[in-house]
Write an enzyme that holds these catalytic residues in place. Structure first.
Site, PDB file in Angstrom:
ATOM      1  N   ASP A 189      17.207 -11.811 -11.613  1.00  7.81           N
ATOM      2  CA  ASP A 189      17.488 -12.967 -10.764  1.00  7.81           C
ATOM      3  C   ASP A 189      17.382 -14.254 -11.571  1.00  7.81           C
ATOM      4  O   ASP A 189      16.404 -14.480 -12.274  1.00  7.81           O
ATOM      5  CB  ASP A 189      16.485 -12.996  -9.605  1.00  7.81           C
ATOM      6  CG  ASP A 189      16.722 -14.168  -8.670  1.00  7.81           C
ATOM      7  OD1 ASP A 189      17.579 -14.039  -7.772  1.00  7.81           O
ATOM      8  OD2 ASP A 189      16.067 -15.213  -8.835  1.00  7.81           O
ATOM      9  N   TYR A 223      18.164 -23.273 -13.472  1.00  5.51           N
ATOM     10  CA  TYR A 223      16.972 -22.905 -14.236  1.00  5.51           C
ATOM     11  C   TYR A 223      17.154 -23.310 -15.695  1.00  5.51           C
ATOM     12  O   TYR A 223      18.063 -22.820 -16.393  1.00  5.51           O
ATOM     13  CB  TYR A 223      16.713 -21.403 -14.161  1.00  5.51           C
ATOM     14  CG  TYR A 223      16.305 -20.880 -12.802  1.00  5.51           C
ATOM     15  CD1 TYR A 223      16.060 -21.725 -11.725  1.00  5.51           C
ATOM     16  CD2 TYR A 223      16.156 -19.516 -12.601  1.00  5.51           C
ATOM     17  CE1 TYR A 223      15.685 -21.227 -10.481  1.00  5.51           C
ATOM     18  CE2 TYR A 223      15.768 -19.000 -11.359  1.00  5.51           C
ATOM     19  CZ  TYR A 223      15.542 -19.859 -10.307  1.00  5.51           C
ATOM     20  OH  TYR A 223      15.180 -19.351  -9.085  1.00  5.51           O
ATOM     21  N   SER A 264      19.636 -18.805   0.503  1.00  2.34           N
ATOM     22  CA  SER A 264      18.240 -19.004   0.144  1.00  2.34           C
ATOM     23  C   SER A 264      17.767 -20.353   0.668  1.00  2.34           C
ATOM     24  O   SER A 264      18.515 -21.343   0.611  1.00  2.34           O
ATOM     25  CB  SER A 264      18.080 -18.951  -1.380  1.00  2.34           C
ATOM     26  OG  SER A 264      16.748 -19.120  -1.776  1.00  2.34           O
ATOM     27  N   PRO A 268       6.292 -14.263  -4.786  1.00  2.97           N
ATOM     28  CA  PRO A 268       5.457 -13.405  -3.946  1.00  2.97           C
ATOM     29  C   PRO A 268       3.965 -13.533  -4.225  1.00  2.97           C
ATOM     30  O   PRO A 268       3.144 -13.080  -3.421  1.00  2.97           O
ATOM     31  CB  PRO A 268       5.969 -11.994  -4.286  1.00  2.97           C
ATOM     32  CG  PRO A 268       6.536 -12.111  -5.664  1.00  2.97           C
ATOM     33  CD  PRO A 268       7.140 -13.485  -5.717  1.00  2.97           C
ATOM     34  N   LYS A 319      -6.884 -15.326 -10.857  1.00  8.48           N
ATOM     35  CA  LYS A 319      -7.535 -16.285 -11.747  1.00  8.48           C
ATOM     36  C   LYS A 319      -8.215 -17.422 -10.986  1.00  8.48           C
ATOM     37  O   LYS A 319      -8.995 -18.182 -11.576  1.00  8.48           O
ATOM     38  CB  LYS A 319      -6.509 -16.876 -12.728  1.00  8.48           C
ATOM     39  CG  LYS A 319      -5.865 -15.858 -13.660  1.00  8.48           C
ATOM     40  CD  LYS A 319      -4.810 -16.518 -14.536  1.00  8.48           C
ATOM     41  CE  LYS A 319      -4.120 -15.499 -15.446  1.00  8.48           C
ATOM     42  NZ  LYS A 319      -3.044 -16.141 -16.252  1.00  8.48           N
ATOM     43  N   GLY A 332       7.848 -12.587 -11.631  1.00  7.76           N
ATOM     44  CA  GLY A 332       8.015 -13.344 -12.861  1.00  7.76           C
ATOM     45  C   GLY A 332       7.056 -12.836 -13.918  1.00  7.76           C
ATOM     46  O   GLY A 332       6.065 -12.163 -13.612  1.00  7.76           O
ATOM     47  N   GLN A 375       1.898  -9.498 -18.428  1.00  3.36           N
ATOM     48  CA  GLN A 375       2.128  -9.865 -17.029  1.00  3.36           C
ATOM     49  C   GLN A 375       3.181  -8.976 -16.390  1.00  3.36           C
ATOM     50  O   GLN A 375       3.040  -8.569 -15.233  1.00  3.36           O
ATOM     51  CB  GLN A 375       2.546 -11.333 -16.934  1.00  3.36           C
ATOM     52  CG  GLN A 375       1.445 -12.320 -17.244  1.00  3.36           C
ATOM     53  CD  GLN A 375       1.902 -13.754 -17.087  1.00  3.36           C
ATOM     54  OE1 GLN A 375       3.086 -14.043 -16.899  1.00  3.36           O
ATOM     55  NE2 GLN A 375       0.970 -14.683 -17.189  1.00  3.36           N
ATOM     56  N   ASN A 427       2.623  -6.493 -13.106  1.00  2.00           N
ATOM     57  CA  ASN A 427       3.364  -6.584 -11.852  1.00  2.00           C
ATOM     58  C   ASN A 427       4.115  -5.298 -11.527  1.00  2.00           C
ATOM     59  O   ASN A 427       4.263  -4.931 -10.354  1.00  2.00           O
ATOM     60  CB  ASN A 427       4.338  -7.767 -11.898  1.00  2.00           C
ATOM     61  CG  ASN A 427       3.621  -9.109 -11.844  1.00  2.00           C
ATOM     62  OD1 ASN A 427       2.496  -9.208 -11.373  1.00  2.00           O
ATOM     63  ND2 ASN A 427       4.274 -10.145 -12.333  1.00  2.00           N
TER      64      ASN A 427
END
Length: 343
Positions: free
Chosen positions: A57, A62, A158, A214, A223, A289, A295, A299
Protein backbone atom coordinates in the site's frame (compact mmCIF):
# COMPACT_ATOMS: atom_id res chain seq x y z
CA UNK A 1 -1.17 -16.19 5.63
CA UNK A 2 -4.95 -16.02 5.70
CA UNK A 3 -6.71 -14.46 2.70
CA UNK A 4 -10.08 -12.73 2.68
CA UNK A 5 -12.39 -11.53 -0.06
CA UNK A 6 -12.02 -7.82 -0.81
CA UNK A 7 -15.53 -6.55 -0.24
CA UNK A 8 -18.04 -7.06 -3.04
CA UNK A 9 -15.42 -8.31 -5.50
CA UNK A 10 -13.87 -11.58 -6.56
CA UNK A 11 -10.38 -10.57 -5.39
CA UNK A 12 -8.82 -12.23 -2.36
CA UNK A 13 -6.11 -10.41 -0.44
CA UNK A 14 -3.87 -11.35 2.49
CA UNK A 15 -5.06 -10.08 5.87
CA UNK A 16 -1.86 -8.05 6.21
CA UNK A 17 -0.43 -5.57 3.70
CA UNK A 18 2.76 -3.57 3.97
CA UNK A 19 2.32 0.18 4.12
CA UNK A 20 5.17 2.04 2.46
CA UNK A 21 4.87 5.41 4.19
CA UNK A 22 8.38 4.77 5.51
CA UNK A 23 9.82 4.54 1.99
CA UNK A 24 11.72 7.66 0.96
CA UNK A 25 11.66 9.92 4.00
CA UNK A 26 11.22 13.05 1.87
CA UNK A 27 10.13 16.16 3.77
CA UNK A 28 9.81 16.84 7.47
CA UNK A 29 6.56 14.90 7.96
CA UNK A 30 7.59 11.69 6.22
CA UNK A 31 11.17 12.03 7.41
CA UNK A 32 9.91 11.16 10.89
CA UNK A 33 8.34 7.95 9.56
CA UNK A 34 11.50 6.48 8.05
CA UNK A 35 13.86 6.70 5.11
CA UNK A 36 13.82 3.23 3.57
CA UNK A 37 15.80 3.14 0.32
CA UNK A 38 15.51 0.67 -2.58
CA UNK A 39 17.96 -1.86 -1.15
CA UNK A 40 16.24 -1.93 2.24
CA UNK A 41 12.83 -2.02 0.55
CA UNK A 42 13.85 -5.12 -1.44
CA UNK A 43 14.82 -6.86 1.79
CA UNK A 44 11.52 -5.99 3.46
CA UNK A 45 9.59 -7.17 0.40
CA UNK A 46 11.52 -10.45 0.36
CA UNK A 47 10.48 -11.07 3.97
CA UNK A 48 6.88 -10.23 3.10
CA UNK A 49 6.80 -12.68 0.20
CA UNK A 50 8.37 -15.38 2.40
CA UNK A 51 5.42 -15.00 4.79
CA UNK A 52 2.73 -14.91 2.09
CA UNK A 53 2.25 -11.13 2.21
CA UNK A 54 2.13 -9.89 -1.39
CA UNK A 55 -0.02 -6.76 -0.94
CA UNK A 56 1.65 -3.33 -0.79
CA UNK A 57 0.00 0.00 0.00
CA UNK A 58 1.30 3.43 -0.99
CA UNK A 59 0.04 6.86 -2.16
CA UNK A 60 1.14 9.54 -4.58
CA UNK A 61 1.75 12.03 -1.76
CA UNK A 62 3.97 9.76 0.35
CA UNK A 63 7.39 11.43 0.30
CA UNK A 64 6.32 13.47 -2.75
CA UNK A 65 6.08 10.34 -4.90
CA UNK A 66 9.32 8.76 -3.70
CA UNK A 67 7.44 5.98 -1.91
CA UNK A 68 5.87 4.86 -5.18
CA UNK A 69 9.21 5.13 -6.98
CA UNK A 70 11.02 3.00 -4.40
CA UNK A 71 8.23 0.43 -4.29
CA UNK A 72 8.17 0.23 -8.08
CA UNK A 73 11.93 -0.27 -8.33
CA UNK A 74 12.00 -2.83 -5.50
CA UNK A 75 9.10 -4.79 -7.03
CA UNK A 76 10.27 -4.57 -10.62
CA UNK A 77 11.25 -8.24 -11.01
CA UNK A 78 8.28 -9.55 -8.98
CA UNK A 79 5.42 -7.34 -10.14
CA UNK A 80 3.30 -10.29 -11.31
CA UNK A 81 3.43 -11.78 -7.81
CA UNK A 82 2.22 -8.61 -6.11
CA UNK A 83 -0.91 -6.56 -5.49
CA UNK A 84 -0.43 -2.79 -5.34
CA UNK A 85 -2.75 -0.21 -3.82
CA UNK A 86 -2.13 3.50 -4.23
CA UNK A 87 -4.13 6.68 -3.80
CA UNK A 88 -4.88 10.08 -5.31
CA UNK A 89 -6.82 13.26 -4.45
CA UNK A 90 -4.47 15.28 -2.25
CA UNK A 91 -2.16 18.04 -3.45
CA UNK A 92 0.70 17.03 -5.76
CA UNK A 93 1.73 20.38 -7.26
CA UNK A 94 1.28 24.14 -7.29
CA UNK A 95 -1.52 24.42 -9.86
CA UNK A 96 -5.13 24.79 -8.63
CA UNK A 97 -5.84 21.57 -10.57
CA UNK A 98 -3.05 19.58 -8.91
CA UNK A 99 -5.47 18.39 -6.26
CA UNK A 100 -8.94 16.95 -5.86
CA UNK A 101 -10.87 14.19 -7.61
CA UNK A 102 -11.69 15.88 -10.90
CA UNK A 103 -11.31 13.96 -14.15
CA UNK A 104 -8.43 16.32 -15.02
CA UNK A 105 -6.48 15.55 -11.88
CA UNK A 106 -7.28 11.83 -11.56
CA UNK A 107 -6.21 10.92 -15.09
CA UNK A 108 -2.92 12.77 -14.67
CA UNK A 109 -2.40 11.39 -11.16
CA UNK A 110 -3.04 7.81 -12.26
CA UNK A 111 -0.63 8.10 -15.20
CA UNK A 112 2.02 9.56 -12.91
CA UNK A 113 1.58 6.76 -10.37
CA UNK A 114 1.85 4.13 -13.11
CA UNK A 115 5.16 5.66 -14.24
CA UNK A 116 6.58 5.83 -10.72
CA UNK A 117 5.46 2.30 -9.91
CA UNK A 118 6.81 0.99 -13.25
CA UNK A 119 3.63 -0.95 -13.89
CA UNK A 120 0.86 -1.11 -16.46
CA UNK A 121 -1.94 -1.33 -13.91
CA UNK A 122 -2.84 -0.53 -10.30
CA UNK A 123 -4.69 -3.29 -8.50
CA UNK A 124 -6.59 -1.08 -6.04
CA UNK A 125 -6.92 2.68 -6.53
CA UNK A 126 -8.20 4.76 -3.62
CA UNK A 127 -9.65 8.22 -3.46
CA UNK A 128 -7.54 9.42 -0.54
CA UNK A 129 -10.18 11.87 0.65
CA UNK A 130 -13.56 13.27 -0.40
CA UNK A 131 -13.62 16.18 -2.86
CA UNK A 132 -16.85 18.12 -2.31
CA UNK A 133 -16.13 20.54 -5.17
CA UNK A 134 -16.15 17.85 -7.86
CA UNK A 135 -19.46 16.17 -8.78
CA UNK A 136 -19.44 12.60 -7.50
CA UNK A 137 -20.46 11.28 -10.91
CA UNK A 138 -17.44 13.01 -12.53
CA UNK A 139 -15.06 11.26 -10.15
CA UNK A 140 -16.71 7.87 -10.55
CA UNK A 141 -16.95 8.12 -14.34
CA UNK A 142 -13.25 8.99 -14.55
CA UNK A 143 -12.45 5.97 -12.38
CA UNK A 144 -14.77 3.83 -14.48
CA UNK A 145 -12.96 4.94 -17.65
CA UNK A 146 -9.57 4.17 -16.10
CA UNK A 147 -10.86 0.74 -15.10
CA UNK A 148 -12.19 0.01 -18.58
CA UNK A 149 -8.86 1.12 -20.02
CA UNK A 150 -7.12 -1.51 -17.87
CA UNK A 151 -5.12 1.01 -15.87
CA UNK A 152 -6.80 0.15 -12.57
CA UNK A 153 -8.56 -3.06 -11.48
CA UNK A 154 -10.61 -2.07 -8.43
CA UNK A 155 -11.49 1.20 -6.72
CA UNK A 156 -11.85 2.21 -3.11
CA UNK A 157 -12.30 5.25 -0.91
CA UNK A 158 -10.49 6.42 2.19
CA UNK A 159 -11.28 8.89 4.96
CA UNK A 160 -14.82 9.54 3.68
CA UNK A 161 -17.67 10.12 6.11
CA UNK A 162 -20.63 7.76 5.99
CA UNK A 163 -22.91 9.95 3.87
CA UNK A 164 -20.12 10.54 1.37
CA UNK A 165 -19.57 6.80 0.94
CA UNK A 166 -23.29 6.17 0.55
CA UNK A 167 -23.69 8.99 -1.99
CA UNK A 168 -20.87 7.50 -4.06
CA UNK A 169 -22.35 3.99 -3.96
CA UNK A 170 -25.78 5.29 -4.93
CA UNK A 171 -24.27 7.25 -7.82
CA UNK A 172 -22.47 4.15 -9.09
CA UNK A 173 -25.71 2.20 -8.99
CA UNK A 174 -27.70 4.96 -10.71
CA UNK A 175 -25.31 5.34 -13.64
CA UNK A 176 -24.02 1.77 -13.88
CA UNK A 177 -20.47 2.74 -12.94
CA UNK A 178 -17.86 0.67 -11.11
CA UNK A 179 -18.42 0.95 -7.38
CA UNK A 180 -16.04 1.19 -4.48
CA UNK A 181 -15.23 -2.30 -3.17
CA UNK A 182 -13.10 -1.21 -0.22
CA UNK A 183 -12.94 1.44 2.48
CA UNK A 184 -9.57 2.28 4.00
CA UNK A 185 -9.87 3.99 7.35
CA UNK A 186 -8.34 4.55 10.75
CA UNK A 187 -9.33 1.96 13.35
CA UNK A 188 -7.52 0.74 16.44
CA UNK A 189 -8.05 -0.18 20.08
CA UNK A 190 -7.58 3.50 20.94
CA UNK A 191 -9.64 4.73 17.98
CA UNK A 192 -12.94 2.88 17.72
CA UNK A 193 -15.04 5.68 16.21
CA UNK A 194 -15.10 3.62 12.99
CA UNK A 195 -17.58 1.27 14.66
CA UNK A 196 -20.27 3.90 15.11
CA UNK A 197 -21.29 4.47 11.48
CA UNK A 198 -18.68 3.38 8.96
CA UNK A 199 -18.52 -0.24 10.11
CA UNK A 200 -22.31 -0.82 9.90
CA UNK A 201 -22.34 0.90 6.50
CA UNK A 202 -19.44 -1.17 5.17
CA UNK A 203 -20.91 -4.46 6.37
CA UNK A 204 -24.35 -3.58 4.98
CA UNK A 205 -23.01 -2.43 1.60
CA UNK A 206 -20.36 -5.11 1.12
CA UNK A 207 -17.33 -2.84 1.43
CA UNK A 208 -14.19 -4.56 2.66
CA UNK A 209 -12.35 -2.64 5.36
CA UNK A 210 -8.61 -1.97 5.12
CA UNK A 211 -7.32 -0.48 8.35
CA UNK A 212 -4.62 2.18 8.33
CA UNK A 213 -2.56 2.85 11.46
CA UNK A 214 -3.86 -0.25 13.28
CA UNK A 215 -1.41 0.44 16.12
CA UNK A 216 -2.91 3.86 16.83
CA UNK A 217 -0.28 5.97 15.07
CA UNK A 218 2.51 3.99 16.77
CA UNK A 219 1.12 4.33 20.29
CA UNK A 220 0.32 0.62 20.72
CA UNK A 221 3.82 -0.75 20.20
CA UNK A 222 4.28 -1.38 23.92
CA UNK A 223 6.84 1.40 24.28
CA UNK A 224 4.39 3.80 25.96
CA UNK A 225 3.03 3.04 29.46
CA UNK A 226 2.43 4.79 32.77
CA UNK A 227 5.60 6.71 33.47
CA UNK A 228 7.33 5.41 30.34
CA UNK A 229 7.87 7.47 27.20
CA UNK A 230 9.50 6.12 24.02
CA UNK A 231 13.18 6.96 23.71
CA UNK A 232 13.48 6.00 20.06
CA UNK A 233 11.33 5.63 16.96
CA UNK A 234 8.79 7.85 15.24
CA UNK A 235 6.84 8.94 18.33
CA UNK A 236 10.02 9.89 20.16
CA UNK A 237 11.06 11.97 17.15
CA UNK A 238 7.82 13.96 17.28
CA UNK A 239 5.98 11.68 14.87
CA UNK A 240 2.69 11.95 16.71
CA UNK A 241 2.11 15.25 14.87
CA UNK A 242 -0.81 14.88 12.48
CA UNK A 243 -2.05 11.72 14.13
CA UNK A 244 -5.38 11.01 15.83
CA UNK A 245 -5.60 12.55 19.31
CA UNK A 246 -5.79 10.32 22.38
CA UNK A 247 -5.76 11.14 26.08
CA UNK A 248 -2.84 9.70 28.04
CA UNK A 249 -4.97 8.01 30.72
CA UNK A 250 -7.15 6.29 28.13
CA UNK A 251 -4.05 5.09 26.29
CA UNK A 252 -2.53 3.73 29.52
CA UNK A 253 -5.77 1.90 30.35
CA UNK A 254 -5.79 0.15 26.98
CA UNK A 255 -2.08 -0.69 27.16
CA UNK A 256 -2.56 -2.17 30.64
CA UNK A 257 -5.20 -4.52 29.20
CA UNK A 258 -2.92 -5.34 26.26
CA UNK A 259 -0.12 -6.18 28.70
CA UNK A 260 -2.39 -8.61 30.53
CA UNK A 261 -3.50 -10.36 27.35
CA UNK A 262 0.06 -10.41 25.99
CA UNK A 263 1.20 -12.20 29.14
CA UNK A 264 -1.65 -14.73 28.81
CA UNK A 265 -0.94 -15.48 25.15
CA UNK A 266 2.83 -15.21 25.08
CA UNK A 267 2.51 -12.67 22.28
CA UNK A 268 3.70 -9.05 22.12
CA UNK A 269 1.52 -5.99 22.71
CA UNK A 270 1.39 -5.00 19.01
CA UNK A 271 0.63 -8.58 17.96
CA UNK A 272 -2.33 -8.67 20.35
CA UNK A 273 -3.58 -5.26 19.16
CA UNK A 274 -3.44 -6.37 15.53
CA UNK A 275 -5.06 -9.74 16.21
CA UNK A 276 -7.97 -7.99 17.95
CA UNK A 277 -8.62 -5.98 14.79
CA UNK A 278 -8.57 -9.08 12.59
CA UNK A 279 -11.55 -10.40 14.57
CA UNK A 280 -13.70 -7.31 13.99
CA UNK A 281 -16.67 -7.45 11.56
CA UNK A 282 -15.91 -6.50 7.97
CA UNK A 283 -12.15 -6.14 8.43
CA UNK A 284 -10.35 -7.60 5.43
CA UNK A 285 -6.82 -6.25 5.77
CA UNK A 286 -4.51 -4.37 8.13
CA UNK A 287 -1.91 -2.04 6.66
CA UNK A 288 1.16 -2.61 8.79
CA UNK A 289 4.22 -0.40 8.73
CA UNK A 290 7.85 -1.22 9.44
CA UNK A 291 11.00 0.89 9.64
CA UNK A 292 13.19 -2.22 9.71
CA UNK A 293 13.21 -6.03 9.52
CA UNK A 294 12.67 -6.47 13.26
CA UNK A 295 9.46 -4.44 13.25
CA UNK A 296 8.21 -6.23 10.14
CA UNK A 297 8.76 -9.70 11.58
CA UNK A 298 7.14 -8.59 14.83
CA UNK A 299 3.98 -7.45 13.04
CA UNK A 300 3.85 -10.56 10.86
CA UNK A 301 3.47 -12.53 14.09
CA UNK A 302 -0.05 -11.16 14.50
CA UNK A 303 -1.51 -13.89 12.25
CA UNK A 304 -1.88 -17.65 12.59
CA UNK A 305 -3.57 -17.59 16.00
CA UNK A 306 -6.64 -16.02 17.64
CA UNK A 307 -7.52 -14.31 20.88
CA UNK A 308 -10.08 -16.10 23.05
CA UNK A 309 -13.56 -14.58 23.44
CA UNK A 310 -12.65 -13.67 27.03
CA UNK A 311 -9.52 -11.85 25.91
CA UNK A 312 -11.44 -9.98 23.23
CA UNK A 313 -14.01 -8.96 25.86
CA UNK A 314 -11.24 -7.68 28.14
CA UNK A 315 -9.83 -5.50 25.37
CA UNK A 316 -13.31 -4.35 24.36
CA UNK A 317 -14.03 -3.20 27.90
CA UNK A 318 -10.73 -1.36 28.31
CA UNK A 319 -11.16 0.52 25.03
CA UNK A 320 -14.86 1.36 25.42
CA UNK A 321 -15.87 4.99 24.80
CA UNK A 322 -19.25 6.70 24.88
CA UNK A 323 -20.24 7.38 21.26
CA UNK A 324 -21.43 10.77 20.05
CA UNK A 325 -25.08 11.52 19.20
CA UNK A 326 -27.10 9.91 17.66
CA UNK A 327 -25.20 6.69 18.26
CA UNK A 328 -25.52 6.69 22.07
CA UNK A 329 -29.26 7.22 21.57
CA UNK A 330 -29.53 4.37 19.06
CA UNK A 331 -28.09 1.97 21.63
CA UNK A 332 -31.43 2.14 23.41
CA UNK A 333 -33.16 0.57 20.40
CA UNK A 334 -30.56 -1.95 19.30
CA UNK A 335 -33.13 -4.74 19.15
CA UNK A 336 -34.36 -3.09 15.95
CA UNK A 337 -31.15 -1.25 15.09
CA UNK A 338 -28.41 -3.87 15.59
CA UNK A 339 -24.74 -3.05 15.08
CA UNK A 340 -22.04 -5.44 13.82
CA UNK A 341 -20.24 -5.14 17.17
CA UNK A 342 -20.83 -3.60 20.58
CA UNK A 343 -19.46 -0.15 21.30
Amino acid sequence: MEHRRLGHSGLKVPVLSLGTGTFGGVGEFFGRWGATDVADARRLLDICFEHGLNFFDTADIYSAGASEEILGEALKSRRNEALIATKATFTTGTSPNDKGSSRHHLVRACEASLRRLQTEHIDLYFMHGFDALTPVEETLRALDDLTRAGKIRYIGCSNFSGWQVMKALATSERYGLNRYVCYQGYYSLIGRDYEWELMPLSVDQGLGTMVWSPLGWGRLTGKIRHGVKPSEGRIAAGGDVGGPPVEDEFLYRVVDALDEVAAETGKSVPQVALNWLLQRPGVVNLVIGARNETQLRQNLGAVGWSLSPEQVAKLDAASQRTPIYPYWHQKGFDERNPKPTKW
